[in-house]
Design a protein around this motif. Structure first.
Motif, mmCIF file in Angstrom:
data_model
loop_
_atom_site.group_PDB
_atom_site.id
_atom_site.type_symbol
_atom_site.label_atom_id
_atom_site.label_comp_id
_atom_site.label_asym_id
_atom_site.label_seq_id
_atom_site.Cartn_x
_atom_site.Cartn_y
_atom_site.Cartn_z
ATOM 1 N N ALA A 69 20.984 -17.407 -64.724
ATOM 2 C CA ALA A 69 22.262 -16.808 -65.289
ATOM 3 C C ALA A 69 23.628 -16.883 -64.166
ATOM 4 O O ALA A 69 23.024 -16.397 -62.616
ATOM 5 C CB ALA A 69 21.622 -15.374 -65.994
ATOM 6 N N ALA A 70 24.372 -16.269 -64.693
ATOM 7 C CA ALA A 70 25.694 -16.274 -63.177
ATOM 8 C C ALA A 70 26.404 -15.419 -64.166
ATOM 9 O O ALA A 70 27.121 -15.374 -65.471
ATOM 10 C CB ALA A 70 25.832 -18.122 -63.075
ATOM 11 N N ILE A 71 27.247 -13.953 -63.518
ATOM 12 C CA ILE A 71 28.150 -13.682 -63.704
ATOM 13 C C ILE A 71 29.413 -13.820 -62.640
ATOM 14 O O ILE A 71 29.387 -14.007 -61.733
ATOM 15 C CB ILE A 71 27.844 -12.314 -63.714
ATOM 16 C CG1 ILE A 71 26.870 -12.443 -64.855
ATOM 17 C CG2 ILE A 71 29.090 -11.119 -64.319
ATOM 18 C CD1 ILE A 71 25.381 -12.046 -64.467
ATOM 19 N N ARG A 72 30.581 -14.205 -63.605
ATOM 20 C CA ARG A 72 31.750 -14.072 -62.126
ATOM 21 C C ARG A 72 33.269 -12.865 -62.488
ATOM 22 O O ARG A 72 33.186 -12.560 -63.708
ATOM 23 C CB ARG A 72 32.334 -15.448 -62.576
ATOM 24 C CG ARG A 72 33.417 -16.175 -61.763
ATOM 25 C CD ARG A 72 34.088 -17.417 -61.391
ATOM 26 N NE ARG A 72 34.568 -17.432 -63.007
ATOM 27 C CZ ARG A 72 34.466 -19.246 -63.375
ATOM 28 N NH1 ARG A 72 34.889 -20.335 -62.088
ATOM 29 N NH2 ARG A 72 35.604 -19.407 -64.239
ATOM 30 N N PHE A 73 33.726 -12.425 -61.641
ATOM 31 C CA PHE A 73 34.563 -11.658 -61.761
ATOM 32 C C PHE A 73 34.972 -11.206 -60.483
ATOM 33 O O PHE A 73 34.992 -11.778 -59.763
ATOM 34 C CB PHE A 73 33.981 -10.079 -61.863
ATOM 35 C CG PHE A 73 32.428 -9.542 -60.732
ATOM 36 C CD1 PHE A 73 33.483 -8.367 -60.065
ATOM 37 C CD2 PHE A 73 31.610 -10.104 -61.005
ATOM 38 C CE1 PHE A 73 31.761 -8.334 -58.588
ATOM 39 C CE2 PHE A 73 30.186 -9.727 -60.185
ATOM 40 C CZ PHE A 73 30.551 -9.016 -59.139
ATOM 41 N N ASN A 74 36.300 -10.541 -60.394
ATOM 42 C CA ASN A 74 37.340 -10.185 -59.055
ATOM 43 C C ASN A 74 36.844 -9.219 -58.524
ATOM 44 O O ASN A 74 36.361 -8.480 -58.576
ATOM 45 C CB ASN A 74 38.223 -9.658 -59.719
ATOM 46 C CG ASN A 74 39.764 -11.153 -60.096
ATOM 47 O OD1 ASN A 74 39.428 -11.978 -60.134
ATOM 48 N ND2 ASN A 74 40.055 -11.220 -60.736
ATOM 49 N N PRO A 83 24.400 -15.221 -58.762
ATOM 50 C CA PRO A 83 23.447 -15.724 -59.629
ATOM 51 C C PRO A 83 22.429 -15.772 -60.076
ATOM 52 O O PRO A 83 21.516 -14.663 -58.960
ATOM 53 C CB PRO A 83 23.651 -17.682 -58.959
ATOM 54 C CG PRO A 83 23.525 -16.991 -57.695
ATOM 55 C CD PRO A 83 24.506 -16.052 -57.322
ATOM 56 N N TYR A 84 21.953 -15.736 -61.034
ATOM 57 C CA TYR A 84 20.406 -15.023 -60.811
ATOM 58 C C TYR A 84 18.854 -16.094 -61.756
ATOM 59 O O TYR A 84 20.040 -17.165 -62.274
ATOM 60 C CB TYR A 84 20.828 -14.377 -62.218
ATOM 61 C CG TYR A 84 19.477 -13.449 -62.210
ATOM 62 C CD1 TYR A 84 18.084 -12.538 -61.916
ATOM 63 C CD2 TYR A 84 18.633 -13.841 -63.682
ATOM 64 C CE1 TYR A 84 16.519 -12.380 -61.823
ATOM 65 C CE2 TYR A 84 17.709 -13.261 -64.065
ATOM 66 C CZ TYR A 84 16.242 -12.782 -63.360
ATOM 67 O OH TYR A 84 15.485 -12.310 -64.060
ATOM 68 N N LEU A 85 18.728 -16.598 -61.073
ATOM 69 C CA LEU A 85 16.771 -17.370 -61.660
ATOM 70 C C LEU A 85 16.322 -16.688 -61.203
ATOM 71 O O LEU A 85 15.463 -15.829 -61.514
ATOM 72 C CB LEU A 85 16.607 -18.373 -60.673
ATOM 73 C CG LEU A 85 16.130 -19.334 -60.522
ATOM 74 C CD1 LEU A 85 16.318 -20.385 -62.357
ATOM 75 C CD2 LEU A 85 15.486 -20.256 -59.762
#
Length: 363
Positions: A69-74, A83-85
């Motif tokens: 998973a990956a989360i993108r934000f300001n 990122p997460y694995l």
């Protein structure tokens, strides 16, 4: 092409058909206010709550599962990607004999971050990887690195995020990763006009065609996805059963009004220094050096929502005045304790100073 685009193209190209939906408040067993979140008003955290693997892959004999998973934000005016694995150690209760079972993860994909502006984007994929010793060791290493990122004071580890993301991308390629279930979503602040407002609650991606599952029967009980009696009553808490036969990932958006104050180590240390200086009668040091340093650190901090910057300054000022100017004998307070106190009145001079600071540090 950047890393985010690489995975986006993979999801568009290779991801099979899935259902995705946000579960209504009345389909959750605990009280949940799903009011969309306005920018600058709250802190958020994304969780991978639960996952299930269906028996449609030759798991653990030739391939084994990995969740990326990956989360993108300001964050502080810049776009960051966390990122997460989930490596096999996280999924150790799985085996080829018991694959079709629920795995309770409740793993934080992000720290508690301030949602000040912009969008929050999520990519999540359930991959099957070639079963080999070198790949297994690589996965374990990358999984350990990804665990370092969801920490309260994100600004202290944000430089690690890109190397970890690159390592995960290399891993997926080296392990001949096959995407079994991929999910992408972009959330916006309240009032965006669509159905993708960022709001507290649960959402799920299920590897199933639209006619295979009735979404009205889906519910959450004890952080687990269930199938139960449809409707707005809580009957599903009693008769809900696990959703079997499908691979899925269950996520949750957490909303909090306050940051984890004790995690803000830079601010906390300066406040402790200022209290010690006041107790020692070093008022000139506090006024000339420590108070300006506290203000600058607070207004520069990317780990605070905008409204809290001025509030924390006012409460720290009030506390220092109380123990110094009024000569009140008190113990040293923690930053958390200071932030629990009521907001003091603001005079015109202080109001003008805070407004100037806001303008200065937003430029």
């Amino acid at each position: 092409m950047n890393l985010w685009q690489n995975f986006s193209e993979m999801f568009r190209r290779d991801s099979p058909k899935y259902q995705a939906l946000f579960l209504p408040e009345y389909r959750i067993d605990v009280d949940n206010d799903a009011t969309p979140i306005n920018a600058g008003e709250a802190y958020c955290r994304l969780w991978l709550v639960e996952m299930r693997l269906a028996r449609d892959v030759d798991w653990f004999r030739e391939r084994y599962p990995v969740v990326h998973a990956a989360i993108r934000f300001n964050h502080g005016g810049k776009s960051v990607t966390i990122p997460y694995l989930a490596e096999p150690g996280h999924l150790q209760e799985l085996s080829k004999e018991n694959l079709n079972k629920v795995i309770q993860c409740n793993y934080p994909l992000t720290p508690l971050f301030p949602f000040n502006d912009g969008l929050v984007e999520l990519q999540a994929g359930l991959f099957s990887m070639v079963n080999s010793d070198p790949i297994g060791k690589f996965i374990k290493t990358m999984g350990r690195f990804s665990e370092l990122l969801p920490v309260p004071e994100l600004s202290t580890v944000v430089k690690l995020a890109e190397p970890v993301y690159r390592g995960i991308e290399d891993l997926i390629g080296a392990g001949e990763g096959q995407l079994e279930l991929g999910y992408q979503q972009t959330f916006s602040a309240a009032g965006g006009g669509g159905d993708n407002d960022l709001k507290p609650g649960y959402f799920v991606a299920i590897l199933a065609e639209e006619d295979q599952i009735n979404p009205d029967t889906l519910c959450v009980v004890n952080d687990s996805l269930r199938v139960g009696t449809p409707g707005k009553t809580k009957v599903f808490v009693r008769d809900g059963k696990p959703l079997e036969g499908y691979s899925y990932m269950l996520f949750r958006v957490e909303k909090r009004a306050a940051q984890d104050w004790e995690s803000l180590t830079q601010i906390k240390e300066l406040v402790y220094q200022a209290q010690d200086a006041v107790f020692d009668g070093e008022y000139s040091k506090v006024k000339a050096f420590l108070l300006p340093a506290i203000k600058a650190t607070i207004f520069r901090s990317p780990d605070l929502i905008k409204a809290d910057r001025r509030n924390i300054v006012l409460k720290i000022y009030a506390h220092l005045r109380e123990i110094g100017l009024q000569g009140v004998t008190v113990q040293k307070r923690s930053l958390y304790s200071i932030m629990q106190r009521p907001l003091p009145a603001v005079d015109a001079e202080t109001e003008a100073e805070l407004a100037a600071l806001e303008t200065l540090f937003e430029q």
